[in-house]
Structure formats: C-alpha cells, structure tokens
Design a protein around this motif. Structure first.
Motif, short mmCIF file in Angstrom:
data_model
loop_
_atom_site.label_atom_id
_atom_site.label_comp_id
_atom_site.label_asym_id
_atom_site.label_seq_id
_atom_site.Cartn_x
_atom_site.Cartn_y
_atom_site.Cartn_z
N ILE A 11 37.15 36.00 43.61
CA ILE A 11 38.43 36.69 43.68
C ILE A 11 38.26 38.08 43.11
N SER A 12 38.82 39.07 43.78
CA SER A 12 38.80 40.44 43.27
C SER A 12 40.17 40.75 42.69
N ILE A 13 40.17 41.17 41.43
CA ILE A 13 41.38 41.59 40.74
C ILE A 13 41.30 43.11 40.63
N ILE A 14 42.24 43.79 41.25
CA ILE A 14 42.24 45.25 41.26
C ILE A 14 43.41 45.73 40.41
N GLY A 15 43.09 46.32 39.28
CA GLY A 15 44.09 46.71 38.29
C GLY A 15 44.12 45.64 37.21
N THR A 16 43.79 46.02 35.98
CA THR A 16 43.57 45.01 34.94
C THR A 16 44.54 45.11 33.76
N GLY A 17 45.75 45.56 34.04
CA GLY A 17 46.78 45.56 32.99
C GLY A 17 47.20 44.14 32.68
N VAL A 18 48.39 43.97 32.16
CA VAL A 18 48.88 42.65 31.76
C VAL A 18 48.89 41.66 32.93
N ILE A 19 49.41 42.09 34.07
CA ILE A 19 49.47 41.19 35.24
C ILE A 19 48.06 40.88 35.75
N GLY A 20 47.24 41.91 35.91
CA GLY A 20 45.87 41.70 36.39
C GLY A 20 45.07 40.79 35.48
N ALA A 21 45.23 40.99 34.17
CA ALA A 21 44.53 40.13 33.21
C ALA A 21 45.02 38.69 33.30
N ALA A 36 36.60 42.09 38.65
CA ALA A 36 37.73 42.94 38.32
C ALA A 36 37.36 44.42 38.35
N PHE A 37 38.32 45.22 38.80
CA PHE A 37 38.15 46.67 38.83
C PHE A 37 39.36 47.34 38.21
N ASP A 38 39.08 48.36 37.42
CA ASP A 38 40.11 49.27 36.95
C ASP A 38 39.44 50.62 36.75
N PRO A 39 40.09 51.72 37.14
CA PRO A 39 39.46 53.03 36.96
C PRO A 39 39.39 53.46 35.50
N ASN A 40 40.16 52.80 34.65
CA ASN A 40 40.25 53.19 33.25
C ASN A 40 39.35 52.31 32.38
N LYS A 41 38.41 52.94 31.67
CA LYS A 41 37.46 52.21 30.84
C LYS A 41 38.16 51.40 29.75
N VAL A 42 39.17 51.97 29.12
CA VAL A 42 39.91 51.26 28.07
C VAL A 42 40.57 50.01 28.64
N SER A 43 41.13 50.12 29.84
CA SER A 43 41.75 48.96 30.50
C SER A 43 40.73 47.88 30.81
N ARG A 44 39.54 48.28 31.22
CA ARG A 44 38.49 47.29 31.51
C ARG A 44 38.09 46.54 30.24
N GLU A 45 38.00 47.25 29.14
CA GLU A 45 37.66 46.60 27.86
C GLU A 45 38.80 45.70 27.38
N GLN A 46 40.03 46.16 27.54
CA GLN A 46 41.20 45.37 27.13
C GLN A 46 41.31 44.10 27.97
N LEU A 47 40.89 44.15 29.22
CA LEU A 47 40.89 42.98 30.09
C LEU A 47 40.11 41.84 29.44
N LYS A 48 38.93 42.14 28.96
CA LYS A 48 38.08 41.10 28.34
C LYS A 48 38.77 40.47 27.14
N ILE A 49 39.42 41.28 26.34
CA ILE A 49 40.16 40.78 25.16
C ILE A 49 41.32 39.91 25.61
N ASN A 50 42.09 40.40 26.59
CA ASN A 50 43.27 39.66 27.07
C ASN A 50 42.88 38.32 27.69
N VAL A 51 41.79 38.29 28.43
CA VAL A 51 41.35 37.04 29.06
C VAL A 51 40.88 36.05 28.00
N ARG A 52 40.13 36.52 27.02
CA ARG A 52 39.69 35.62 25.94
C ARG A 52 40.91 35.03 25.20
#
Length: 181
Positions: A11-21, A36-52
C-alpha cells in the motif's frame, strides 16, 4: 484485483500527517507493507513516531500474524513510494489545487488498474479527479479519526468513477476491518 492485492499487499500512503499515519498503522496492523511518501522530512520522521504510538493500542486489539513495524518503508521521492504498489491512499492537505496536482502525478506513475483513494472531507471527487487520465479509478476514501481505531470510512465516487472501483475499494477497506459508508 483482489487476488493481486492479496498476493502483493503493498500500500502506498501519500501524505503522512495524522490521517496518513493512521492509515499506515491500520494497514501495517493488517499485515500489509506500507510505502509512505511525504515531501517534508519532519513529517516523514513524525510518521514513524505516530505509527509506533498507534501500534501500542493496536497490539491490545490484536494484530495480523504478519503485522510488523519493519513493513513500513518511508520515501522522500513519490515514484519510489508508488513502485509495485497495489493501492494508493492519498492524504495531502485539504486544498483542491494541491489534491489535483498530487493525484495527477500519482495517476501518471501507477498502472491504470491501481485504485487511488483520497482522504478528503470536503472536496468534490469529480473536481479532484478531473486532471487524471484514468478518473474512473479515483475516489474519496475518507476515514473517521483516529483511523487505526475507528472503523468507519466514507467512500464517495466522482462523476467519472466506475462502480467497479467503488466495489473494489469497499472490499479493500472491509479487508482491513473498516466499515464503509
């Protein structure tokens, strides 16, 4: 379609804010690989935290035997996140211009048989699918929040969305424990 989805389960998740996470966590919990893809590096890092964080709750509910945080792959380039995907869940900001632009890019990068669902609570699917070459496979798939806990999701077809696409999206969401509306 369902057969190839079960074989691939990417599955490809495009945009990793609250909904994407939330989508990422739900798909991972159901044994899928998430790219997962997000153009924002901070959002990509936050994704990992939110998923955990989400996985702590999901473990109490129960996980698929193949569920693993190791199945989360995060990319800084859109084409990489879309390579060999079975389904695209787009979660860009709620802005028609942004949605149309990202959906057009996705539409050009994935096979014409791959469904593309947009998490949107107020945009019209007919408008956001208007720049796509294959609008019949583009529709709204907007979840209730938090996605990983609440099983409700709205499916809204656009004027050019095929009934086959609606049926396939319903099956996919039901397969991950969602109740489509």
């Amino acid at each position: 379609w369902t057969k190839s989805l079960i074989e691939n389960k990417v599955i490809s998740i495009i945009g990793t804010g609250v909904i994407g996470a939330g989508w990422a966590a739900r798909f991972l919990a159901n044994g899928y690989t998430v790219k997962a893809f997000d153009p924002n590096k901070v959002s990509r890092e936050q994704l990992k935290i939110n998923v955990r964080t989400a996985f702590k709750s999901l473990k109490k509910i129960g996980l698929h035997k193949n569920a693993s945080l190791k199945n989360l792959k995060v990319f800084s380039k859109l084409p990489d996140a879309l390579r060999k995907t079975s389904f695209v869940q787009e979660n860009a900001p709620e802005n028609e211009k942004i949605k149309k632009n990202i959906l057009k890019q996705i539409d050009n990068l994935v096979d014409k048989n791959i469904l593309i669902a947009s998490s949107s609570s107020g945009l019209l699917p007919s408008k956001i699918q208007s720049t796509c070459k294959f609008p019949e496979r583009v529709l709204i798939g907007h979840p209730f929040n938090p996605v990983y806990l609440l099983p409700l999701v709205e499916i809204v077809a656009g004027e050019k969305t095929s009934s086959k696409s609606v049926k396939k999206l319903r099956q996919l969401y039901e397969n991950i424990g969602m109740r489509p509306l």
